[in-house]
Scaffold this motif. Structure first.
Motif, PDB file in Angstrom:
ATOM      1  N   THR A 223       0.743  -1.146   0.128  1.00 15.87           N
ATOM      2  CA  THR A 223      -0.004   0.048  -0.004  1.00 15.87           C
ATOM      3  C   THR A 223       0.798   1.196  -0.025  1.00 15.87           C
ATOM      4  O   THR A 223       0.313   2.262  -0.457  1.00 15.87           O
ATOM      5  N   ASP A 224       2.089   1.169   0.359  1.00 17.02           N
ATOM      6  CA  ASP A 224       3.104   2.154   0.308  1.00 17.02           C
ATOM      7  C   ASP A 224       4.609   1.898   0.802  1.00 17.02           C
ATOM      8  O   ASP A 224       4.644   0.859   1.259  1.00 17.02           O
ATOM      9  N   ILE A 225       5.414   2.858   0.139  1.00 20.28           N
ATOM     10  CA  ILE A 225       6.899   2.552   0.366  1.00 20.28           C
ATOM     11  C   ILE A 225       7.429   3.860   0.331  1.00 20.28           C
ATOM     12  O   ILE A 225       7.388   4.828  -0.217  1.00 20.28           O
ATOM     13  N   LEU A 226       7.974   4.161   1.788  1.00 21.60           N
ATOM     14  CA  LEU A 226       8.689   5.324   1.996  1.00 21.60           C
ATOM     15  C   LEU A 226      10.155   5.136   2.682  1.00 21.60           C
ATOM     16  O   LEU A 226      10.607   3.862   2.835  1.00 21.60           O
ATOM     17  N   THR A 227      10.813   5.998   2.965  1.00 20.56           N
ATOM     18  CA  THR A 227      12.248   5.865   3.599  1.00 20.56           C
ATOM     19  C   THR A 227      12.012   6.582   4.996  1.00 20.56           C
ATOM     20  O   THR A 227      11.356   7.781   5.209  1.00 20.56           O
ATOM     21  N   PHE A 228      11.943   5.874   6.242  1.00 26.76           N
ATOM     22  CA  PHE A 228      12.008   6.129   7.294  1.00 26.76           C
ATOM     23  C   PHE A 228      13.289   5.758   8.574  1.00 26.76           C
ATOM     24  O   PHE A 228      13.420   4.446   8.322  1.00 26.76           O
ATOM     25  N   ASP A 229      13.818   6.775   9.051  1.00 27.92           N
ATOM     26  CA  ASP A 229      15.046   6.500   9.816  1.00 27.92           C
ATOM     27  C   ASP A 229      16.096   5.808   9.005  1.00 27.92           C
ATOM     28  O   ASP A 229      16.676   4.953   9.337  1.00 27.92           O
ATOM     29  N   ASN A 230      16.133   6.465   7.778  1.00 27.82           N
ATOM     30  CA  ASN A 230      17.143   5.994   6.648  1.00 27.82           C
ATOM     31  C   ASN A 230      17.247   4.419   6.491  1.00 27.82           C
ATOM     32  O   ASN A 230      18.128   3.758   5.935  1.00 27.82           O
TER      33      ASN A 230
ATOM     34  N   MET B 149       0.955   5.887   4.302  1.00 26.10           N
ATOM     35  CA  MET B 149       1.897   6.226   5.267  1.00 26.10           C
ATOM     36  C   MET B 149       2.384   7.537   4.740  1.00 26.10           C
ATOM     37  O   MET B 149       2.044   8.051   3.615  1.00 26.10           O
ATOM     38  N   GLU B 150       2.928   8.540   5.691  1.00 25.03           N
ATOM     39  CA  GLU B 150       3.124   9.922   5.283  1.00 25.03           C
ATOM     40  C   GLU B 150       4.301  10.361   6.282  1.00 25.03           C
ATOM     41  O   GLU B 150       3.902   9.994   7.470  1.00 25.03           O
ATOM     42  N   LEU B 151       5.318  11.220   5.874  1.00 26.18           N
ATOM     43  CA  LEU B 151       6.160  11.654   6.637  1.00 26.18           C
ATOM     44  C   LEU B 151       5.795  13.204   7.099  1.00 26.18           C
ATOM     45  O   LEU B 151       5.386  14.000   6.111  1.00 26.18           O
ATOM     46  N   ASP B 152       6.118  13.684   8.346  1.00 25.57           N
ATOM     47  CA  ASP B 152       6.048  15.115   8.464  1.00 25.57           C
ATOM     48  C   ASP B 152       7.255  15.664   8.755  1.00 25.57           C
ATOM     49  O   ASP B 152       8.185  15.243   8.238  1.00 25.57           O
ATOM     50  N   GLN B 153       7.207  17.147   8.997  1.00 26.44           N
ATOM     51  CA  GLN B 153       8.319  17.980   8.985  1.00 26.44           C
ATOM     52  C   GLN B 153       9.183  17.367  10.021  1.00 26.44           C
ATOM     53  O   GLN B 153      10.516  17.895   9.819  1.00 26.44           O
ATOM     54  N   TYR B 154       9.069  16.579  11.017  1.00 26.19           N
ATOM     55  CA  TYR B 154       9.922  16.244  12.116  1.00 26.19           C
ATOM     56  C   TYR B 154      10.305  14.657  11.680  1.00 26.19           C
ATOM     57  O   TYR B 154      10.867  14.034  12.675  1.00 26.19           O
TER      58      TYR B 154
ATOM     59  N   ILE C 217      -4.660   5.869  13.658  1.00 29.32           N
ATOM     60  CA  ILE C 217      -3.474   6.598  13.141  1.00 29.32           C
ATOM     61  C   ILE C 217      -2.341   6.269  14.278  1.00 29.32           C
ATOM     62  O   ILE C 217      -2.572   6.672  15.084  1.00 29.32           O
ATOM     63  N   ASN C 218      -1.230   5.692  13.829  1.00 30.84           N
ATOM     64  CA  ASN C 218       0.239   5.510  14.839  1.00 30.84           C
ATOM     65  C   ASN C 218       0.939   6.628  14.214  1.00 30.84           C
ATOM     66  O   ASN C 218       0.999   6.850  12.968  1.00 30.84           O
ATOM     67  N   VAL C 219       1.666   7.334  15.145  1.00 32.10           N
ATOM     68  CA  VAL C 219       2.822   8.258  14.544  1.00 32.10           C
ATOM     69  C   VAL C 219       3.937   7.758  15.444  1.00 32.10           C
ATOM     70  O   VAL C 219       3.970   7.998  16.578  1.00 32.10           O
ATOM     71  N   PHE C 220       4.858   7.197  14.447  1.00 34.35           N
ATOM     72  CA  PHE C 220       5.988   6.828  14.975  1.00 34.35           C
ATOM     73  C   PHE C 220       7.348   8.040  14.835  1.00 34.35           C
ATOM     74  O   PHE C 220       7.546   8.422  13.769  1.00 34.35           O
ATOM     75  N   SER C 221       7.876   8.076  16.058  1.00 38.83           N
ATOM     76  CA  SER C 221       9.253   8.866  15.880  1.00 38.83           C
ATOM     77  C   SER C 221      10.520   8.188  15.558  1.00 38.83           C
ATOM     78  O   SER C 221      10.484   7.148  16.145  1.00 38.83           O
ATOM     79  N   PRO C 222      11.476   8.820  14.980  1.00 38.45           N
ATOM     80  CA  PRO C 222      12.850   7.991  14.672  1.00 38.45           C
ATOM     81  C   PRO C 222      13.261   7.403  15.950  1.00 38.45           C
ATOM     82  O   PRO C 222      14.006   6.297  16.235  1.00 38.45           O
ATOM     83  N   ASN C 223      12.946   7.979  17.377  1.00 38.62           N
ATOM     84  CA  ASN C 223      13.460   7.479  18.627  1.00 38.62           C
ATOM     85  C   ASN C 223      12.503   6.565  19.216  1.00 38.62           C
ATOM     86  O   ASN C 223      12.910   5.932  20.456  1.00 38.62           O
ATOM     87  N   GLY C 224      11.627   6.021  18.661  1.00 41.52           N
ATOM     88  CA  GLY C 224      10.951   5.022  19.038  1.00 41.52           C
ATOM     89  C   GLY C 224       9.348   5.331  19.759  1.00 41.52           C
ATOM     90  O   GLY C 224       8.779   4.531  20.020  1.00 41.52           O
ATOM     91  N   LEU C 225       9.071   6.557  19.820  1.00 44.68           N
ATOM     92  CA  LEU C 225       8.100   6.864  20.637  1.00 44.68           C
ATOM     93  C   LEU C 225       6.757   6.855  19.651  1.00 44.68           C
ATOM     94  O   LEU C 225       6.746   6.939  18.387  1.00 44.68           O
ATOM     95  N   ASN C 226       5.765   6.485  20.219  1.00 44.20           N
ATOM     96  CA  ASN C 226       4.405   6.193  19.534  1.00 44.20           C
ATOM     97  C   ASN C 226       3.289   6.864  19.922  1.00 44.20           C
ATOM     98  O   ASN C 226       2.886   6.667  20.939  1.00 44.20           O
ATOM     99  N   HIS C 227       2.761   7.637  18.901  1.00 47.55           N
ATOM    100  CA  HIS C 227       1.497   8.352  19.376  1.00 47.55           C
ATOM    101  C   HIS C 227       0.238   7.973  18.700  1.00 47.55           C
ATOM    102  O   HIS C 227       0.360   7.637  17.464  1.00 47.55           O
ATOM    103  N   GLU C 228      -0.776   7.562  19.398  1.00 45.71           N
ATOM    104  CA  GLU C 228      -2.118   6.898  18.784  1.00 45.71           C
ATOM    105  C   GLU C 228      -3.269   8.096  18.587  1.00 45.71           C
ATOM    106  O   GLU C 228      -3.371   9.026  19.525  1.00 45.71           O
TER     107      GLU C 228
END
Length: 376
Positions: free
Chosen positions: A120-127, A163-168, A179-190
């Motif tokens: 359904t989607d292909i992105l680059t996340f956390d390199n 999936m989508e990436l934001d400015q952070y 929606i899950n929002v994952f940060s590169p440091n592992g934090l997960n907001h729902e």
């Protein structure tokens, strides 16, 4: 390329709000109805070509010709579901779980074996390259070993639409349960029906450069979230949503276009006096069941309908006759500079339209009384 030359002549003005104007929907006849080939989505690559995701593999469109992209003989390529170009390459996902990359020879496998579930989607996340599926969660792709491995992140649901990436550089994942929002440091907001959404099925996500995430849902329309996860719903007539599933969304600043599964294409403007307009077959839209939207580099929106033909329309204007006494009927040339300013020449000299102002009040004249057709 003929495609770019055709579009650029009507796309160079700044994106001023000419609200209320019905756009001209240009139909691109790509395949015959007898071919049984339907275009699911379009994508413009960095070299300017338009790529067509179909139920019969991948095609390239240059504005004149439609060419089939060669695929590996070892696989059966079903419907192409995803096209995405990033710093790692240009990737293609399919309904039967294959991830491929476009190269000079055609299509080559990124992973030797298909992933279970439609891509359904292909992105680059956390390199790293991350892939979402419809029903089997998230996967990391390793291009060196050509393998895919499950992502160890806690998801609200394993059926992922977008999936989508934001400015952070946070990864937003739209699922069947919010929606899950994952940060590169592992934090997960729902984000769920418990904290802002009325519909838990999130069908599409799109980052807007104004600083918010657009959120499309299955039955309750369009929402937006700021970067602190404050959720609000977009204006609609009577504050109700009766237009079906949000299939896709594109935006430029405060102007937003939404494709729906039964009500055509919607235009919205997030301004002081909210604006809403619906475009259907009565406005020469090809079909009210619109699917994918693509904003090209010249400022035109392309609409796919899961049909042999697609359409495109420009966001600003169709035709200029005259303004402030300037003659637009006998132009020698017209072009734009890197700042988006429009330059044109006629028998009266060289003129510039400055994009830092709205309208044509700031047309400046240069080289007056010099014939642009001469060698001087």
């Amino acid at each position: 390329m003929r495609l770019l030359l055709t579009v650029i002549c009507i796309s160079l003005f700044p994106f001023t709000f000419l609200l209320g104007q019905v756009p001209f929907f240009k139909t691109h006849h790509l395949f015959s109805s007898a071919s049984n080939i339907n275009v699911h989505a379009t994508y413009q690559s960095s070299n300017g070509f338009i790529w067509l995701a179909t139920n019969n593999g991948l095609y390239k469109y240059d504005g004149t010709e439609v060419l089939k992209v060669e695929q590996p003989d070892s696989i059966e390529l079903q419907r192409v579901t995803v096209l995405n170009e990033n710093e790692h390459g240009f990737y293609v996902g399919t309904e039967n779980g294959y991830v491929l990359e476009i190269d000079k020879e055609g299509l080559s496998l990124v992973a030797n074996y298909p992933i279970e579930g439609a891509i359904t989607d292909i992105l680059t996340f956390d390199n790293r390259i991350i892939v979402s599926t419809g029903g089997n969660g998230l996967f990391w792709l390793d291009e060196k070993t050509k393998t895919a491995s499950p992502v160890d992140l806690e998801l609200l649901d394993r059926f992922i639409y977008d999936m989508e990436l934001d400015q952070y550089s946070r990864l937003w994942v739209g699922t069947d349960n919010g929606i899950n929002v994952f940060s590169p440091n592992g934090l997960n907001h729902e984000i769920t029906t418990n904290n802002g959404l009325n519909d838990k099925i999130v069908t599409c996500l799109q980052w807007n450069k104004s600083g918010f995430m657009l959120i499309g849902t299955q039955s309750d329309g369009l929402y937006k979230s700021n970067m602190d996860f404050d959720i609000s719903k977009f204006f609609t007539p009577q504050n109700s949503w009766e237009f079906g599933t949000v299939e896709d969304v594109v935006s430029i600043d405060q102007r937003i276009w939404v494709s729906t599964n039964r009500s055509g294409v919607l235009e919205m403007a997030d301004i002081a006096e909210p604006y809403f307009r619906q475009y259907t077959i009565s406005d020469n839209l090809l079909n009210n069941q619109s699917k994918h939207l693509m904003l090209d580099r010249e400022g035109s929106v392309w609409v796919s309908f899961n049909k042999p033909d697609i359409q495109s329309f420009n966001l600003v204007f169709e035709f200029i006759e005259n303004h402030e006494g300037y003659n637009w009927n006998d132009l020698y040339s017209i072009s734009a500079d890197f700042n988006g300013n429009l330059w044109f020449s006629n028998a009266d000299g060289l003129f510039k339209h400055d994009v830092t102002f709205t309208g044509f009040h700031t047309v400046q004249q240069y080289l007056a009384d010099i014939d642009p057709a001469s060698n001087r």
